[in-house]
Design an enzyme around this catalytic site. Structure first.
Site, PDB file in Angstrom:
ATOM      1  N   CYS A   1     130.757  52.532  54.754  1.00  0.00           N
ATOM      2  CA  CYS A   1     129.316  52.600  54.540  1.00  0.00           C
ATOM      3  C   CYS A   1     128.894  51.660  53.409  1.00  0.00           C
ATOM      4  CB  CYS A   1     128.918  54.013  54.128  1.00  0.00           C
ATOM      5  SG  CYS A   1     129.558  55.273  55.228  1.00  0.00           S
TER       6      CYS A   1
ATOM      7  N   ARG B   1     131.271  45.116  55.915  1.00  0.00           N
ATOM      8  CA  ARG B   1     132.092  46.267  55.543  1.00  0.00           C
ATOM      9  C   ARG B   1     132.429  47.128  56.754  1.00  0.00           C
ATOM     10  NH1 ARG B   1     131.403  47.704  49.829  1.00  0.00           N
ATOM     11  NH2 ARG B   1     131.823  49.858  50.361  1.00  0.00           N
TER      12      ARG B   1
ATOM     13  N   TRP C   1     129.302  54.308  58.453  1.00  0.00           N
ATOM     14  CA  TRP C   1     130.561  54.235  59.209  1.00  0.00           C
ATOM     15  C   TRP C   1     130.963  55.689  59.402  1.00  0.00           C
ATOM     16  CZ3 TRP C   1     135.819  55.488  58.352  1.00  0.00           C
ATOM     17  CH2 TRP C   1     136.745  54.858  59.185  1.00  0.00           C
TER      18      TRP C   1
ATOM     19  N   ASN D   1     127.536  57.331  50.292  1.00  0.00           N
ATOM     20  CA  ASN D   1     128.857  56.832  50.695  1.00  0.00           C
ATOM     21  C   ASN D   1     129.885  57.814  50.165  1.00  0.00           C
ATOM     22  OD1 ASN D   1     127.679  54.544  51.625  1.00  0.00           O
ATOM     23  ND2 ASN D   1     128.610  53.154  50.134  1.00  0.00           N
ATOM     24  N   GLY D   2     130.936  58.062  50.925  1.00  0.00           N
ATOM     25  CA  GLY D   2     131.987  58.967  50.457  1.00  0.00           C
ATOM     26  C   GLY D   2     132.057  60.193  51.353  1.00  0.00           C
TER      27      GLY D   2
ATOM     28  N   GLU E   1     152.344  41.549  59.953  1.00  0.00           N
ATOM     29  CA  GLU E   1     150.967  41.125  59.704  1.00  0.00           C
ATOM     30  C   GLU E   1     150.402  40.361  60.912  1.00  0.00           C
ATOM     31  OE1 GLU E   1     148.583  41.760  57.911  1.00  0.00           O
ATOM     32  OE2 GLU E   1     147.289  40.014  57.764  1.00  0.00           O
TER      33      GLU E   1
ATOM     34  N   LYS F   1     147.025  41.465  62.773  1.00  0.00           N
ATOM     35  CA  LYS F   1     145.881  40.561  62.997  1.00  0.00           C
ATOM     36  C   LYS F   1     145.473  40.602  64.463  1.00  0.00           C
ATOM     37  CE  LYS F   1     144.390  40.039  59.990  1.00  0.00           C
ATOM     38  NZ  LYS F   1     144.951  40.701  58.874  1.00  0.00           N
TER      39      LYS F   1
ATOM     40  N   GLU G   1     143.849  43.976  65.476  1.00  0.00           N
ATOM     41  CA  GLU G   1     142.533  44.181  64.848  1.00  0.00           C
ATOM     42  C   GLU G   1     141.408  43.439  65.553  1.00  0.00           C
ATOM     43  OE1 GLU G   1     143.487  42.913  60.699  1.00  0.00           O
ATOM     44  OE2 GLU G   1     142.261  44.628  60.170  1.00  0.00           O
TER      45      GLU G   1
ATOM     46  N   HIS H   1     167.463  48.284  69.142  1.00  0.00           N
ATOM     47  CA  HIS H   1     167.518  49.724  68.841  1.00  0.00           C
ATOM     48  C   HIS H   1     166.374  50.490  69.494  1.00  0.00           C
ATOM     49  CE1 HIS H   1     170.792  49.016  66.105  1.00  0.00           C
ATOM     50  NE2 HIS H   1     170.081  48.120  65.436  1.00  0.00           N
TER      51      HIS H   1
ATOM     52  N   LYS I   1     135.769  46.960  56.269  1.00  0.00           N
ATOM     53  CA  LYS I   1     136.404  45.985  55.384  1.00  0.00           C
ATOM     54  C   LYS I   1     137.028  46.668  54.179  1.00  0.00           C
ATOM     55  CE  LYS I   1     137.427  41.912  53.842  1.00  0.00           C
ATOM     56  NZ  LYS I   1     138.610  41.303  54.496  1.00  0.00           N
TER      57      LYS I   1
HETATM   58  C1  AGP Z   1     143.209  43.714  57.022  1.00  0.00           C
HETATM   59  O1  AGP Z   1     143.003  42.810  58.042  1.00  0.00           O
HETATM   60  C2  AGP Z   1     142.688  45.037  57.246  1.00  0.00           C
HETATM   61  N1  AGP Z   1     141.330  45.033  57.621  1.00  0.00           N
HETATM   62  C3  AGP Z   1     143.150  46.161  56.355  1.00  0.00           C
HETATM   63  O2  AGP Z   1     144.429  46.470  56.782  1.00  0.00           O
HETATM   64  C4  AGP Z   1     143.184  45.926  54.823  1.00  0.00           C
HETATM   65  O3  AGP Z   1     144.151  44.989  54.509  1.00  0.00           O
HETATM   66  C5  AGP Z   1     143.471  47.268  54.124  1.00  0.00           C
HETATM   67  O4  AGP Z   1     142.447  48.170  54.418  1.00  0.00           O
HETATM   68  C6  AGP Z   1     143.624  47.131  52.629  1.00  0.00           C
HETATM   69  O5  AGP Z   1     142.482  46.590  52.053  1.00  0.00           O
HETATM   70  P1  AGP Z   1     142.486  46.033  50.570  1.00  0.00           P
HETATM   71  O6  AGP Z   1     143.352  44.833  50.546  1.00  0.00           O
HETATM   72  O7  AGP Z   1     141.049  45.720  50.305  1.00  0.00           O
HETATM   73  O8  AGP Z   1     143.014  47.123  49.712  1.00  0.00           O
END
Ligand code: AGP
Length: 607
Positions: A2, A27, A73, A99-100, A480, A484, A487, A503, A602
């Site tokens: 949010c 975000r 969100w 927010n929260g 990673e 990517k 996501e 395995h 984000k």
């Molecule tokens: C990355 O592509 C993601 N959106 C997510 O995994 C992110 O890296 C994670 O939420 C941690 O965020 P930060 O680096 O702001 O702590």
């Protein structure tokens, strides 16, 4: 997650609030709303979906000049117009955006319902507005101070009262809130991107603080009404940095920026004369650095994978035992804090709840925790015991790209410092620096061949499952790479150590499951090649990320992308960048919302 914004000044508030929300879109959100006070009544407009949906229902003539806005969100309750924020009290006088998460919302709801309050949404946040109403005696700030003391959980709140002209009140506990000081206008927001178009002077509000803004003044107090003197800080980056600047997507812009962002992360931190590095923010003397016997790194998502690369480097090159752990797990396993252990909390946003809470838990137990962060002034860098900014500039796309390679840079320099204080010779240190300094140009040359990655993406975008396989330093890169792809394209992708497929995961291999193998010229090369052959023998399509001139690997793979030959430790950079571009192009082929993929946020400020 949010986003919140508040405005109080001479201009009509609605367009400023909507524009601020637009800047917070990155975000991640699923509904949006604003509430402006106009001639003593609340003008509330909220809508599920993107900001365009909100704009389509906004009357053009909303002229009130103070108000609040929110991008939601969803956590409690579905994505609906009613669940969107702001929420207002039954009398239509008070509006809040939150927010929260209010953890005790059920018991508060029961009590308020018994007292006659009627709830219309399914959100936890609605209790806040009724609670404030129940405590209101003509002073919104005072009512908020009492109300928040009854909340368990986290909040960043902005609120207005229809009978208190030109006043917006904010409060914070666990969800970021920043005050922006303009010329005869004031702003509140969950992050500075929402307000940087208007002012660069900001004040970061801390937990258990309350801030009240009027057009030409602000007041910060604690919950007992004691005034708190706050430092005014200046945002150093430019508005252009949060614009697409001619690119189609932020993700594309941020991938392409990496040659310069990596360079920035190194700037002034490498010393060729002494063949070592310097990270001023560590706040540790040489003696203290020498006493470190163990390093532990915590993070989440992409930052966690950067931490895994770092752990491998610090242990194998720095020769200090080092491990990376998910912050979300550390917090709840009652971690043992050992003597002479240095902790790092790594986070692009510096606001990730899992990482922040784990850091606080470690600090409570006496640990020294340093931050590796991008967002200047965020909570983790402010609460850590020192640390390093990676200077990537604002990262707007939800999928983290340039922050990863800059986080690596901070850790590579830390490794160099530690290694040079122990066993690494001057000559080895010089080689390390030379290799690191070559990375930006090598990254640039990879990015110049993005067309080839677009072709590969077009060929493989319609497979439903993809495996990413690497070893050693490239194992976290495989993880990673998979993150990517999933996501931004929503393709099911998993990363494994190539050694692990036999395995279990090899059961997934058939003509419909491509594997992306990362193969360099390191000591594990032959083993990875054997794994590739095992996949080929089961008719699994193989895409190899290999080194230029590696004809052996090229002959086995169905397709390949070759990166420049480099120092063996530098491949995590050179292999990661094409994987980011591959994910980006796959998302384009599939018509995905590249910068704001579904369900993602984000900055994940809830647990
Ligand atoms: C990355 O592509 C993601 N959106 C997510 O995994 C992110 O890296 C994670 O939420 C941690 O965020 P930060 O680096 O702001 O702590």
């Amino acid at each position: 997650m949010c986003g919140i914004i508040g405005y109080c000044g001479p201009k009509p508030a609605a367009p400023i609030l909507v524009e601020g929300l637009r800047r917070l879109e990155y975000r991640g959100y699923d509904s949006a709303g604003i509430c402006v006070v106009e001639n003593g009544h609340l003008e509330l407009h909220k809508k599920k979906g993107k900001l365009a949906a909100l704009s389509s229902v906004l009357p053009p003539n909303v002229v009130g000049n103070y108000g609040i806005g929110h991008t939601r969100w969803a956590t409690h309750g579905e994505v609906t117009d009613i669940n969107a924020h702001p929420h207002i009290d039954g009398a239509g006088k008070i509006a809040i955006a939150h927010n929260g998460i209010v953890e005790n919302h059920e018991s508060l709801r029961e009590k308020l319902t018994d007292d006659g309050y009627v709830f219309i949404s399914e959100t936890d946040s609605e209790v806040i507005v009724h609670l404030i109403h129940s405590l209101y005696e003509g002073d919104l700030e005072a009512a908020i101070k009492q109300a928040v003391q009854l909340l368990t959980g986290t909040y960043g709140i902005v609120a207005v009262h229809a009978d208190e002209p030109n006043r917006v009140v904010g409060a914070r506990n666990g969800s970021p809130l920043v005050l922006g000081i303009g010329d005869d206008e004031m702003f509140l927001a969950s992050d500075v991107t929402a307000i940087v178009a208007h002012t660069k002077q900001v004040v970061y509000i801390e937990d258990h603080e309350v801030v009240t803004i009027t057009p030409d003044d602000y007041r910060t107090t604690d919950l007992t009404d004691r005034p708190i003197d706050k430092k005014i800080e200046f945002i150093s980056w430019e508005l252009a940095e949060i614009e697409k600047d001619g690119y189609t997507h932020f993700m594309q812009k941020e991938i392409l920026e990496q040659a310069s962002s990596i360079k920035r992360a190194m700037q002034g931190r490498l010393n060729k004369e002494t063949a070592t590095g310097h990270l001023g923010g560590l706040n540790l003397s040489s003696k203290e650095l020498l006493e470190i016997e163990r390093v532990k790194i915590i993070g989440a998502g992409t930052s966690f994978y950067a931490a895994m690369v770092a752990a491998y480097l610090i242990e194998s090159i720095g020769r200090i035992p080092c491990s990376a752990e998910l912050a979300s797990e550390v917090r709840y396993r009652n971690p043992v804090v050992e003597r002479n252990t240095l902790y790092f909390a790594v986070s692009q946003s510096g606001e990730t709840a899992d990482t922040l809470y784990a850091m606080r838990e470690l600090q409570r137990k006496g640990a020294r925790v340093l931050g590796i962060c991008n967002a200047v002034g965020a909570t983790i860098p402010r609460e850590s015991d020192g640390g390093v900014y990676i200077h990537s500039g604002p990262e707007i796309a939800v999928a983290s790209t340039k922050a990863f390679t800059s986080q690596l840079t901070a850790f590579y320099i830390f490794t160099l410092i530690m290694a040079r204080m122990r066993h690494m010779s001057f000559e080895e240190g010089s080689n390390f620096i030379r290799a690191l300094e070559k990375v930006p140009d090598q990254v640039e040359s990879i990015l110049a061949r993005s067309d080839k990655l677009a072709e590969l993406a077009a060929k493989y975008a319609h497979f439903n499952n993809v495996l990413f396989l690497g070893r050693g330093l490239n194992y976290p890169v495989a993880l990673e790479g998979a993150l990517k792809l999933k996501e931004v394209s929503y393709i099911h992708a998993e990363g494994y150590s190539a050694a692990e497929i036999k395995h279990g995961p090899i059961a997934l291999i058939n003509e419909q499951t491509p594997s992306v193998f990362i193969v360099t010229n390191d000591s594990l090369r032959e083993k990875v090649i054997s794994n590739m052959k095992e996949v080929k023998a089961r008719r699994g399509p193989v895409i190899a990320l290999c080194v230029e001139g590696d004809t052996e690997v090229m002959a086995i793979a169905d397709d390949h992308f070759a990166v420049p030959s480099a120092h063996e430790l530098m491949y995590p950079y050179l292999m990661m960048v094409p994987l980011q571009m591959y994910a980006y192009h796959t998302a384009l082929v599939l018509g995905r919302d590249v910068d704001q993929p579904r369900n993602l946020a984000k900055s994940v400020t809830v647990e």
